[in-house]
Scaffold this active site. Sequence first.
Site, short mmCIF file in Angstrom:
data_model
loop_
_atom_site.label_atom_id
_atom_site.label_comp_id
_atom_site.label_asym_id
_atom_site.label_seq_id
_atom_site.Cartn_x
_atom_site.Cartn_y
_atom_site.Cartn_z
N GLY A 8 0.84 -1.20 0.00
CA GLY A 8 0.00 0.00 0.00
C GLY A 8 0.87 1.25 0.00
N GLY A 11 -0.66 4.88 -0.83
CA GLY A 11 -1.71 5.45 -0.01
C GLY A 11 -1.23 6.61 0.85
CD GLN A 12 -4.02 10.33 4.98
OE1 GLN A 12 -4.67 9.40 5.48
NE2 GLN A 12 -4.16 11.57 5.39
CG ASP A 52 -4.71 -8.19 -5.27
OD1 ASP A 52 -4.82 -7.86 -4.07
OD2 ASP A 52 -5.67 -8.59 -5.97
CE1 TYR A 143 -10.42 0.89 8.26
CE2 TYR A 143 -11.24 2.45 9.89
CZ TYR A 143 -10.20 1.93 9.15
OH TYR A 143 -8.93 2.45 9.29
CE LYS A 147 -7.83 -1.11 9.83
NZ LYS A 147 -6.57 -1.58 9.27
C1 AKB Z 1 -11.23 6.60 8.65
O1 AKB Z 1 -11.76 7.71 8.83
O2 AKB Z 1 -11.84 5.61 8.23
C2 AKB Z 1 -9.78 6.44 9.03
C3 AKB Z 1 -9.59 5.95 10.42
C4 AKB Z 1 -9.88 6.82 11.57
O3 AKB Z 1 -9.19 4.83 10.61
N1 AKB Z 1 -9.09 7.68 8.85
#
Ligand code: AKB
Length: 317
Positions: A8, A11-12, A52, A143, A147
């Site tokens: 990655g 990415g940022q 990938d 998300y 995590k």
């Molecule tokens: C998001 O906003 O999804 C991310 C994070 C806080 O993990 N920047």
Amino acid sequence: MERIMIIGCSGQIGSELTMELRKMYGNENVFATDIKMAPSYITESGPFQVIDVMDNKRLIHFVIRNKITQIYHLAAVLSGNAEKLPIQAWDINMQSLMNILDLAREVDEVKKVFWPSSIAVFGPTTPRHNTPQLTVMEPNTVYGISKQAGERWVEYYHKRYGVDVRSIRYPGLISHKTEAGGGTTDYAVEIFYEAVRNGKYECFLSENTALPMMFMEDAIKATIDLMEADHSKLSIHSSYNVAGISFDPKEISNEIKKLMPEFEITYKPDFRQAIADSWPASIDDSVAKKDWGLNYKYDLKTMTEVMLREIKTKLGK
Ligand code: AKB
């Protein structure tokens, strides 16, 4: 000699971490990879390969062929995008992590892995202010669930197989080099670009939605400091709380107005408001400070000054 793989790299986080690690370990020892072509400053300054992370076979071949000793796995679908395609986001976030964990277990040369967690592991039942390292965690976003599950797996692989995985629960990350994509904290990057481009910004969160944030330079330093820390000092093998700076859209816009008095902000909350409302407003990072000396250089004022200056230069304004 360390040989580091970044997954990655475009990415940022990856775009800045790759360059910092190349400064530290030598360009030829930092192997940048991404699912798409990376910017020229990455491809021209050291090894780069399109890979990938879901392609396990290629991943293992790459790691063995290049004698990789450390992996930074940064690829993920962030909170806002994950809500649009929940099952795909779950598959990508979880399967990519499991690929890396298994690889680290099987390939002896791989000594350390970095994997980012997030403040998204917390949920509406978590104490919102000064959120402790160990607390209630009932995330209600895809998300966040991925995590949190990831943190459990990371700790399990450490305990069961001795895999040395290190992790930070990143707050929102603010940077001027590469724009974020698909997150809920992205407003705090967009606001600077829009201030410079148009002198105004329509915010997708309400004015008093406080969230923890961190300037990228501090985040990169924290990440590398954790990876370099003596293993015996680490008491957390899931993921460390990191606080950064907490502020809401009104506070950041007031800071911008100090330097650009004509700047205007309006508010039009969208689906990301509910995500932000489920996350902490501020974080207790005392364990990271004690274990590996976490520290910061930037506050809201200094970060705002650098962001506006750098974006003005970048956009030729
Ligand atoms: C998001 O906003 O999804 C991310 C994070 C806080 O993990 N920047």
